[in-house]
Design an enzyme around this catalytic site. Structure first.
Site, PDB file in Angstrom:
ATOM      1  N   ARG A 169      -9.493   8.012  -1.553  1.00 55.58           N
ATOM      2  CA  ARG A 169     -10.492   8.439  -0.570  1.00 55.58           C
ATOM      3  C   ARG A 169     -11.378   9.515  -1.166  1.00 55.58           C
ATOM      4  O   ARG A 169     -10.955  10.295  -2.018  1.00 55.58           O
ATOM      5  CB  ARG A 169      -9.806   8.970   0.701  1.00 55.58           C
TER       6      ARG A 169
ATOM      7  N   GLU B 143      -8.593   0.295  -3.266  1.00 54.93           N
ATOM      8  CA  GLU B 143      -9.452   0.372  -2.071  1.00 54.93           C
ATOM      9  C   GLU B 143     -10.353   1.572  -2.218  1.00 54.93           C
ATOM     10  O   GLU B 143      -9.888   2.664  -2.577  1.00 54.93           O
ATOM     11  CB  GLU B 143      -8.598   0.578  -0.813  1.00 54.93           C
TER      12      GLU B 143
ATOM     13  N   ASN C 213       0.858  -1.194   0.000  1.00 53.27           N
ATOM     14  CA  ASN C 213       0.000   0.000   0.000  1.00 53.27           C
ATOM     15  C   ASN C 213       0.895   1.244   0.000  1.00 53.27           C
ATOM     16  O   ASN C 213       1.674   1.451   0.931  1.00 53.27           O
ATOM     17  CB  ASN C 213      -0.902  -0.035   1.235  1.00 53.27           C
TER      18      ASN C 213
ATOM     19  N   HIS D 123       0.934   6.224   1.744  1.00 54.26           N
ATOM     20  CA  HIS D 123       1.749   7.141   2.552  1.00 54.26           C
ATOM     21  C   HIS D 123       2.752   7.943   1.718  1.00 54.26           C
ATOM     22  O   HIS D 123       3.182   9.009   2.131  1.00 54.26           O
ATOM     23  CB  HIS D 123       2.489   6.382   3.645  1.00 54.26           C
TER      24      HIS D 123
ATOM     25  N   HIS E  37      -5.645   3.552  -1.879  1.00 53.24           N
ATOM     26  CA  HIS E  37      -6.989   3.906  -1.418  1.00 53.24           C
ATOM     27  C   HIS E  37      -7.304   5.301  -1.948  1.00 53.24           C
ATOM     28  O   HIS E  37      -6.686   6.285  -1.536  1.00 53.24           O
ATOM     29  CB  HIS E  37      -6.997   3.884   0.118  1.00 53.24           C
TER      30      HIS E  37
ATOM     31  N   HIS F  75      -3.859  -4.526   7.640  1.00 53.42           N
ATOM     32  CA  HIS F  75      -3.992  -3.422   8.577  1.00 53.42           C
ATOM     33  C   HIS F  75      -3.127  -3.651   9.813  1.00 53.42           C
ATOM     34  O   HIS F  75      -3.338  -4.614  10.546  1.00 53.42           O
ATOM     35  CB  HIS F  75      -5.432  -3.142   9.011  1.00 53.42           C
TER      36      HIS F  75
ATOM     37  N   GLU G 260     -11.088  -9.347   2.909  1.00 51.87           N
ATOM     38  CA  GLU G 260      -9.807  -9.005   3.521  1.00 51.87           C
ATOM     39  C   GLU G 260     -10.065  -8.929   5.011  1.00 51.87           C
ATOM     40  O   GLU G 260     -10.851  -8.084   5.467  1.00 51.87           O
ATOM     41  CB  GLU G 260      -9.268  -7.674   2.987  1.00 51.87           C
TER      42      GLU G 260
ATOM     43  N   THR H 182      -8.246   3.758   7.972  1.00 55.66           N
ATOM     44  CA  THR H 182      -9.459   2.936   8.038  1.00 55.66           C
ATOM     45  C   THR H 182      -9.514   2.255   9.401  1.00 55.66           C
ATOM     46  O   THR H 182      -8.629   1.482   9.742  1.00 55.66           O
ATOM     47  CB  THR H 182      -9.433   1.875   6.909  1.00 55.66           C
TER      48      THR H 182
ATOM     49  N   ARG I  49      -7.343  12.847   0.244  1.00 55.81           N
ATOM     50  CA  ARG I  49      -6.308  13.382   1.134  1.00 55.81           C
ATOM     51  C   ARG I  49      -4.902  12.895   0.767  1.00 55.81           C
ATOM     52  O   ARG I  49      -3.930  13.530   1.103  1.00 55.81           O
ATOM     53  CB  ARG I  49      -6.625  13.058   2.590  1.00 55.81           C
TER      54      ARG I  49
END
Ligand code: PXP
Length: 240
Positions: A45, A70, A7, A10, A43, A191, A151, A101, A49
């Site tokens: 969003r 995602e 992922n 970041h 992801h 996660h 998931e 999340t 963001r």
């Protein structure tokens, strides 16, 4: 052993901190793949963001492994996914005020909507994964949507501090995994997974893919993306 979906949200978070052009998540995805990532996860969003529409479009053209998008189960996102055609979609709950999340999707209480969204994506050839807690009712509801994957949310497992609680959380994940497989679902997890806690989850029977972001990108800031990915692959194999 399960595959590794990296992922890269970041990386975009650092870029958006200055609303500039670097670091570019596209470059991060290329480096991650060269280092052995089996998939790239982002992801998109609702509030944009971190990952932007431009990122997902370019990733669709450049990712050579597979792209996992995602997203929240909104009409806007379904439309984007149908146009983008990621290799699979993971439906996640989304609240604007959350840092990341926080919990799994409550599939059970919005079953009709979930069936509709899963159907509209899978009917167009885009497999769907539902990000849920390892909870009996949620797994049963997920199976009834006909989604191909779930998931399992590993946040509770990742948060506990002592060994006894960790074993208890792992047992919950293992039971969830078994129930899902028995219901015909395929199982991913993610996660809060780190270099130190990933191995027991990787060993769960039938686990296909682990989606990991924070721990890898944190290490990559210090040692570089290639080493961070290589070491996570080792950790998944229990070799670190
Ligand atoms: N899987 C899902 C569904 C997520 O929402 C996230 C966080 O974006 C992750 C995996 C990765 O979590 P982490 O960054 O804690 O590794």
């Amino acid at each position: 052993m399960p595959t590794l979906g990296v992922n890269i949200d970041h990386v975009a978070t650092i870029r958006q901190a200055r609303r500039t052009v670097e670091p570019d998540p596209i470059g991060a995805a290329v480096l991650a793949e060269l280092a052995g990532a089996d998939g790239i996860t982002v992801h998109l969003r609702e509030d944009r963001r971190h990952i932007q529409d431009r990122d997902v479009k370019l990733l669709r053209q450049t990712v050579r492994t597979h792209l996992n998008l995602e997203m929240a189960a909104t009409d806007e996102m379904v439309q984007i996914a149908l146009e983008l055609r990621p290799d699979y979609v993971t439906l996640v709950p989304e609240r604007r005020e959350e840092i990341t999340t926080e919990g799994g999707l409550d599939v059970n209480s919005q079953l009709d909507r979930m069936k509709q969204v899963v159907g509209s994506l899978q009917d167009q050839g885009i497999p769907v994964s539902l990000f849920i807690d390892a909870n009996e009712a949620q797994i049963q509801a997920a199976a009834s949507t006909q989604a191909l994957f779930i998931e399992l949310h590993t946040g509770s497992y990742a948060e506990v501090k002592d060994e006894q609680s960790q074993s208890a959380e792992l047992a919950i994940l293992a039971a969830g995994c078994e129930q899902a497989l028995a219901s015909g679902l395929r199982v991913n997890a993610g996660h809060g997974l780190t270099y130190w806690n990933v191995y027991p989850v990787a060993c769960l029977n039938g686990m296909e893919e682990l989606n990991i972001g924070h721990s890898i990108i944190s290490r990559a800031v210090l040692v570089g993306m290639e080493r961070a990915i290589r070491e996570m692959k080792q950790a998944i194999r229990g070799e670190l």
